[in-house]
Design an enzyme around this catalytic site. Structure first.
Site, PDB file in Angstrom:
ATOM      1  N   GLU A 128       0.833  -1.214   0.000  1.00 16.42           N
ATOM      2  CA  GLU A 128       0.000   0.000   0.000  1.00 16.42           C
ATOM      3  C   GLU A 128       0.863   1.258   0.000  1.00 16.42           C
ATOM      4  O   GLU A 128       0.550   2.230  -0.690  1.00 16.42           O
ATOM      5  CB  GLU A 128      -0.983   0.004   1.171  1.00 16.42           C
ATOM      6  CG  GLU A 128      -2.027  -1.107   1.141  1.00 16.42           C
ATOM      7  CD  GLU A 128      -2.828  -1.203  -0.156  1.00 16.42           C
ATOM      8  OE1 GLU A 128      -2.944  -0.190  -0.881  1.00 16.42           O
ATOM      9  OE2 GLU A 128      -3.332  -2.302  -0.457  1.00 16.42           O
ATOM     10  N   CYS A 165      10.619  -2.507  -9.883  1.00 17.51           N
ATOM     11  CA  CYS A 165       9.840  -1.648  -8.973  1.00 17.51           C
ATOM     12  C   CYS A 165      10.748  -0.919  -7.987  1.00 17.51           C
ATOM     13  O   CYS A 165      10.517   0.256  -7.691  1.00 17.51           O
ATOM     14  CB  CYS A 165       8.795  -2.470  -8.224  1.00 17.51           C
ATOM     15  SG  CYS A 165       7.427  -2.996  -9.288  1.00 17.51           S
TER      16      CYS A 165
END
Ligand SMILES: [Zn+2]
Ligand SMILES: [Zn+2]
Length: 174
Positions: A128, A165
């Site tokens: 998140e 990422c």
């Protein structure tokens, strides 16, 4: 700096080590804020669940200057319209996110399961927060930014970023 805030009743022992591991993952300091009550308006009596988007709104004012991100931690069932449940939700524009331990707990509840719960909590927290730093979902099922539909997905991917990422994160986040 990343701020963590408990929403409602959260057993702090379930989160042992979480801030240290987040500090390592994000190369930032993590601070704990005073807990907040779960907002009444987030509760859906028909679904017996909390609307995560309504919880996020309560976190907006906590993002004062100097606090780069605010991450809420709950222990209730979260949802957004159109999905049966969500593990968490992020608002990248506001720099806030929330996740819940509710669906992360192993069924048997033995002490060896505590490590599993902590790993899942870290995985969801990193995921998140990753959204708040502008990362989208990653097609690599071993990357923390892969979309989790189930605990099987969460356990397979774990809390680590794939190289792509990770590169993007520190390019964006500095
Ligand atoms: Zn996601
Ligand atoms: Zn990735």
């Amino acid at each position: 700096m990343i701020a963590l805030v408990h929403l409602g009743d959260v057993d702090p022992s379930l989160l042992h080590g979480l801030s240290e591991q987040l500090e390592l993952a994000y190369r930032r300091k993590v601070e704990h804020l005073s807990p907040l009550p779960l907002p009444n308006e987030a509760y859906n009596k028909k679904r017996l669940q909390f609307l995560s988007t309504a919880i996020l709104k309560r976190l907006f004012p906590l993002r004062i200057p100097g606090r780069e991100r605010v991450l809420g931690i709950a222990d209730v069932d979260l949802y957004v319209p159109g999905l049966n449940f969500v593990f968490g939700e992020a608002d990248p524009k506001e720099g806030v996110a929330v996740f819940s331990l509710f669906r992360l707990k192993p069924e048997s509840g033995t002490s060896s399961d505590e490590g599993l719960l902590r790993r899942r909590a870290l995985t969801e927290a990193v995921h998140e927060l990753g959204h708040t730093y502008g990362l989208g979902h990653c097609p690599n099922p071993r990357c923390v930014m892969f979309f989790s539909n189930s605990l099987g997905d969460t356990d397979r991917k774990g809390p680590g970023f794939c190289r792509r990422c990770e590169g993007r994160l520190f390019e964006k986040a500095g």
